[in-house]
Design a protein around this motif. Structure first.
Motif, PDB file in Angstrom:
ATOM      1  N   ARG A 164       0.831  -1.213   0.000  1.00 33.76           N
ATOM      2  CA  ARG A 164       0.000   0.000   0.000  1.00 33.76           C
ATOM      3  C   ARG A 164       0.863   1.260   0.000  1.00 33.76           C
ATOM      4  NH1 ARG A 164      -2.873  -3.330   3.322  1.00 33.76           N
ATOM      5  NH2 ARG A 164      -2.148  -2.330   5.238  1.00 33.76           N
ATOM      6  N   ILE A 165       1.922   1.252   0.794  1.00 28.71           N
ATOM      7  CA  ILE A 165       2.825   2.409   0.839  1.00 28.71           C
ATOM      8  C   ILE A 165       3.495   2.603  -0.515  1.00 28.71           C
ATOM      9  CG2 ILE A 165       4.990   3.262   1.841  1.00 28.71           C
ATOM     10  CD1 ILE A 165       4.010   1.924   4.501  1.00 28.71           C
ATOM     11  N   ARG A 166       3.997   1.507  -1.086  1.00 30.19           N
ATOM     12  CA  ARG A 166       4.630   1.590  -2.403  1.00 30.19           C
ATOM     13  C   ARG A 166       3.662   2.156  -3.444  1.00 30.19           C
ATOM     14  NH1 ARG A 166       4.891  -3.818  -5.150  1.00 30.19           N
ATOM     15  NH2 ARG A 166       2.692  -3.278  -5.178  1.00 30.19           N
ATOM     16  N   ASP A 167       2.437   1.657  -3.429  1.00 32.67           N
ATOM     17  CA  ASP A 167       1.443   2.115  -4.397  1.00 32.67           C
ATOM     18  C   ASP A 167       1.080   3.580  -4.173  1.00 32.67           C
ATOM     19  OD1 ASP A 167       1.550  -0.457  -5.357  1.00 32.67           O
ATOM     20  OD2 ASP A 167      -0.386  -1.065  -4.509  1.00 32.67           O
ATOM     21  N   TRP A 168       1.038   3.995  -2.914  1.00 36.62           N
ATOM     22  CA  TRP A 168       0.723   5.386  -2.586  1.00 36.62           C
ATOM     23  C   TRP A 168       1.821   6.308  -3.099  1.00 36.62           C
ATOM     24  CZ3 TRP A 168       2.192   8.394   2.143  1.00 36.62           C
ATOM     25  CH2 TRP A 168       1.451   9.564   2.268  1.00 36.62           C
ATOM     26  N   ILE A 169       3.069   5.918  -2.869  1.00 38.36           N
ATOM     27  CA  ILE A 169       4.188   6.718  -3.375  1.00 38.36           C
ATOM     28  C   ILE A 169       4.155   6.771  -4.890  1.00 38.36           C
ATOM     29  CG2 ILE A 169       6.709   6.811  -3.593  1.00 38.36           C
ATOM     30  CD1 ILE A 169       6.822   5.685  -0.705  1.00 38.36           C
TER      31      ILE A 169
END
Length: 79
Positions: free
Chosen positions: A58-63
């Motif tokens: 989720r963090i990777r996708d958000w970035i």
């Protein structure tokens, strides 16, 4: 906050690391089951690793979404 391709690369490394932890823990579970050992603790740890993977993704996708098209291109290239 503004993110850079370097931030995305770090986030992708975290995803890969989490995947490796899961694979290793699955191997541990298989060995424990083969030996007839209790697996409750190992299964709980696997669940925590899987939850960590979900957070990392989720963090990777958000970035990546914050970087726009440049982030999506880098994310596709890393896959």
């Amino acid at each position: 906050m503004s993110y850079t391709p370097t931030d995305l690369a770090k986030a992708e490394k975290n995803v890969v690391l989490a995947e490796r932890h899961i694979a290793a823990q699955q191997e541990v579970l298989a060995m424990m089951r083969a030996a007839g050992s209790p697996t409750e603790g190992a299964e709980e740890l696997l669940a925590k690793f899987e939850a960590g993977l979900g957070r990392a993704e989720r963090i990777r996708d958000w970035i990546a979404s914050g970087l726009g098209e440049r982030g999506r291109e880098q994310q596709r290239a890393a896959a």
